[in-house]
Design a protein around this motif. Structure first.
Motif, PDB file in Angstrom:
ATOM      1  N   GLN A 156       0.822  -1.228   0.000  1.00 48.10           N
ATOM      2  CA  GLN A 156       0.000   0.000   0.000  1.00 48.10           C
ATOM      3  C   GLN A 156       0.848   1.267   0.000  1.00 48.10           C
ATOM      4  OE1 GLN A 156      -3.198   0.262  -0.622  1.00 48.10           O
ATOM      5  NE2 GLN A 156      -3.324  -1.965  -0.755  1.00 48.10           N
ATOM      6  N   ALA A 157       2.051   1.208   0.608  1.00 46.88           N
ATOM      7  CA  ALA A 157       2.860   2.420   0.764  1.00 46.88           C
ATOM      8  C   ALA A 157       3.810   2.650  -0.408  1.00 46.88           C
ATOM      9  CB  ALA A 157       3.656   2.330   2.066  1.00 46.88           C
ATOM     10  N   PHE A 158       4.130   1.599  -1.158  1.00 45.22           N
ATOM     11  CA  PHE A 158       5.224   1.703  -2.119  1.00 45.22           C
ATOM     12  C   PHE A 158       4.927   0.974  -3.435  1.00 45.22           C
ATOM     13  CE2 PHE A 158       9.356   0.034  -3.666  1.00 45.22           C
ATOM     14  CZ  PHE A 158      10.080   1.210  -3.773  1.00 45.22           C
ATOM     15  N   THR A 189       3.400  -4.248 -12.448  1.00 48.13           N
ATOM     16  CA  THR A 189       4.594  -3.714 -11.791  1.00 48.13           C
ATOM     17  C   THR A 189       4.419  -3.698 -10.274  1.00 48.13           C
ATOM     18  OG1 THR A 189       4.913  -2.362 -13.743  1.00 48.13           O
ATOM     19  CG2 THR A 189       6.255  -1.823 -11.841  1.00 48.13           C
ATOM     20  N   ALA A 190       3.202  -3.424  -9.812  1.00 45.71           N
ATOM     21  CA  ALA A 190       2.954  -3.403  -8.364  1.00 45.71           C
ATOM     22  C   ALA A 190       3.343  -4.746  -7.743  1.00 45.71           C
ATOM     23  CB  ALA A 190       1.483  -3.090  -8.089  1.00 45.71           C
ATOM     24  N   ASN A 191       2.971  -5.832  -8.400  1.00 44.26           N
ATOM     25  CA  ASN A 191       3.304  -7.141  -7.839  1.00 44.26           C
ATOM     26  C   ASN A 191       4.773  -7.497  -8.008  1.00 44.26           C
ATOM     27  OD1 ASN A 191       0.946  -8.411  -6.540  1.00 44.26           O
ATOM     28  ND2 ASN A 191       0.022  -7.746  -8.451  1.00 44.26           N
ATOM     29  N   MET A 192       5.388  -6.986  -9.071  1.00 49.60           N
ATOM     30  CA  MET A 192       6.843  -7.180  -9.197  1.00 49.60           C
ATOM     31  C   MET A 192       7.570  -6.472  -8.054  1.00 49.60           C
ATOM     32  SD  MET A 192       8.228  -9.212 -11.255  1.00 49.60           S
ATOM     33  CE  MET A 192       9.894  -8.613 -10.914  1.00 49.60           C
ATOM     34  N   LEU A 193       7.128  -5.266  -7.700  1.00 50.73           N
ATOM     35  CA  LEU A 193       7.804  -4.528  -6.620  1.00 50.73           C
ATOM     36  C   LEU A 193       7.553  -5.200  -5.261  1.00 50.73           C
ATOM     37  CD1 LEU A 193       7.179  -0.820  -7.729  1.00 50.73           C
ATOM     38  CD2 LEU A 193       9.343  -2.079  -7.787  1.00 50.73           C
ATOM     39  N   GLY A 194       6.324  -5.662  -5.031  1.00 49.92           N
ATOM     40  CA  GLY A 194       6.003  -6.307  -3.759  1.00 49.92           C
ATOM     41  C   GLY A 194       6.692  -7.657  -3.616  1.00 49.92           C
ATOM     42  N   LEU A 195       6.479  -8.519  -4.598  1.00 44.23           N
ATOM     43  CA  LEU A 195       7.073  -9.860  -4.527  1.00 44.23           C
ATOM     44  C   LEU A 195       8.595  -9.786  -4.677  1.00 44.23           C
ATOM     45  CD1 LEU A 195       6.369 -12.904  -4.313  1.00 44.23           C
ATOM     46  CD2 LEU A 195       6.406 -12.987  -6.819  1.00 44.23           C
ATOM     47  N   TYR A 235       0.570 -13.171  -9.910  1.00 45.31           N
ATOM     48  CA  TYR A 235       1.056 -13.634  -8.616  1.00 45.31           C
ATOM     49  C   TYR A 235       1.753 -12.492  -7.876  1.00 45.31           C
ATOM     50  CZ  TYR A 235       3.244 -16.861  -5.301  1.00 45.31           C
ATOM     51  OH  TYR A 235       3.644 -17.519  -4.179  1.00 45.31           O
ATOM     52  N   GLY A 236       1.877 -12.635  -6.582  1.00 46.07           N
ATOM     53  CA  GLY A 236       2.566 -11.614  -5.792  1.00 46.07           C
ATOM     54  C   GLY A 236       2.224 -11.778  -4.330  1.00 46.07           C
TER      55      GLY A 236
END
Lengths: 63, 396
Positions: free
Chosen positions: B141-143, B239-245, B387-388
């Motif tokens: 949520q923050a990044f 991209t959100a899931n790439m950054l999180g995972l 996935y993530g």
């Protein structure tokens, strides 16, 4: 080694410009391949082979 | 007949499902039973997957596909659901070519490089806010979510204040367990929003991609709505899931994290390797054979659906030796995470630009970054087509 490019099949993925920016660019309007220099210097032959292999649409070749 | 159905749960969070792992070590192609009883194919080998993606004898039109999993895809197909004009990802040439041509100039390597200062600014602002509010924080949520969300909104000309609406719709659309009505409502809600936004851009165009398309005059309002939908939704969850995972993977591999922290010039390569190793596209892509096609000695008959397991293909030892290990120094280009062939991801250079700025900034700003829970407590997105991690509780 000489580069050939077919803009009619190019989908503008940009893998060539990312891999060998010295030799490839993309057009402003359609994003299709622009060959900056057709003749490949010997030291860039491997890089060009990699760019050809990465091209998703088979738009560029070199021989 | 085959009794194999598509496994989706990753027993070890960073590796493909166990059953996929077992299959990929046996062969590159397998018969697989689809949700409607169709017996088609599952491809787990790199060369075979690449060959299918590059072959014009395969269609990407949804009405030609059999669904690999039970659920709303099957229901939509039975109801003869017609996709919105402009959703060009699921089309074939020449229709696909026309839409793609209108957009490729907006996503070139050079244009994405020119966006980097703005992406860097957005990244620093997210980190400022995260530092001010925390620790701890949910990194998603923050990044991980706000960076690509802000960037795609600015690029398209979508007011960021409206994000709650389409972020929620994107979550429903990628949720494999969401029901048909819920999914149709999410599609309808984002489409209605975009139809209204395009109407406003027609009256008052701005300096953004959607305004440019409106003014270009090549597409009608329904097509513009479809194109906008595809770009907005695709720009959110990928991209959100790439950054999180990816952050989870780095924290789980402290030696690799230390390498990237010590040498930010490793970022380009680290991004390629994380894309390969994590392969967040864990359902599909799918293709349907238009005629009989032979791949590696296997005859795929006209009308058969092929599911490509990219997580398996990207770990094929014939292409990436030792591919089960995360190695940020490995030459990882050539992975299939963005696809291959004419549908290769339009936004891939944007995704690269975001990741190569965001990972080093995160590691630089928060040197004490660590999980705030045990690795087993992080909820994984096995229930989503991308996935993530659902959440990534971190502290520093």
């Amino acid at each position: 080694m000489e580069i050939k490019a077919d803009t009619t099949v190019c989908i503008g993925a940009g893998m060539c410009a990312l891999t060998a920016p010295q030799l490839f660019d993309q057009s402003e309007d359609e994003g299709t391949v622009l060959v900056l220099q057709r003749e490949v210097p010997a030291e860039l032959e491997d890089t060009v082979r990699r760019a050809v292999n990465l091209c998703p649409s088979g738009a560029i070749s070199a021989s | 007949m085959s009794d194999l159905t598509l496994p989706m749960v990753r027993q070890r969070p960073l590796d493909p499902p166990d059953k996929i792992d077992e299959l990929r070590h046996q062969a590159h192609m397998h018969r697989m039973t689809y949700a409607d009883g169709h017996v088609g194919w599952l491809v787990t080998g790199y060369a075979a997957a690449r060959a299918v993606l590059a072959d014009p004898r395969f269609s990407n039109r949804p009405e030609k596909m059999h669904p690999p999993l039970p659920g709303r895809m099957e229901l939509l197909r039975r109801q003869g659901f017609k996709p919105q004009p402009g959703l060009f990802l699921r089309t074939d040439p020449p229709e696909h070519t026309r839409y793609r041509r209108l957009l490729t100039g907006q996503f070139t390597v050079r244009r994405m490089k020119a966006l980097e200062p703005r992406i860097a600014e957005i990244t620093e602002e997210c980190l400022d806010a995260m530092e001010a509010a925390g620790p701890p924080a949910d990194l998603v949520q923050a990044f991980a979510l706000p960076i690509p969300s802000l960037v795609i909104c600015e690029l398209l000309g979508v007011p960021y204040e409206d994000r709650a609406r389409f972020q929620e719709d994107a979550r429903v659309l990628f949720n494999l367990e969401a029901g048909l009505e819920e999914a149709l409502a999410a599609i309808g809600s984002t489409m209605a929003y975009l139809r209204d936004l395009i109407g406003r851009k027609r009256k008052e165009p701005g300096d953004d991609l959607l305004s440019g398309l409106v003014e270009g005059g090549e597409l009608d309002d329904e097509e513009l709505t479809g194109v906008g939908f595809l770009l907005l939704i695709a720009g959110h969850e990928t991209t959100a899931n790439m950054l999180g995972l990816g952050t989870y993977a780095l924290l789980a591999n402290p030696g690799q994290l230390a390498l990237l922290r010590a040498d930010p010039s490793l970022a380009d390569n680290a991004v390629e390797e994380l894309l390969r190793y994590l392969t967040i596209i864990h359902l599909g892509p799918l293709r349907s054979a238009e005629e009989d096609v032979e791949i590696e000695g296997n005859l795929i008959r006209a009308g058969e659906t092929v599911t490509l397991s990219l997580p398996a293909a990207n770990r094929d030892p014939a292409r990436f030796p030792g591919g089960d290990t995360l190695d940020l120094t490995r030459p990882a280009t050539g992975h299939l995470t963005f696809g291959h062939g004419i549908h290769q991801c339009l936004g891939q250079q944007l995704a690269r630009a975001e990741m190569r700025l965001a990972y080093p900034a995160l590691l630089r700003r928060l040197p004490g970054l660590r999980l705030a829970v045990t690795p087993e407590e992080v909820p994984m997105r096995s229930d989503m087509s991308i996935y993530g991690v659902h959440r990534l509780p971190v502290t520093w």
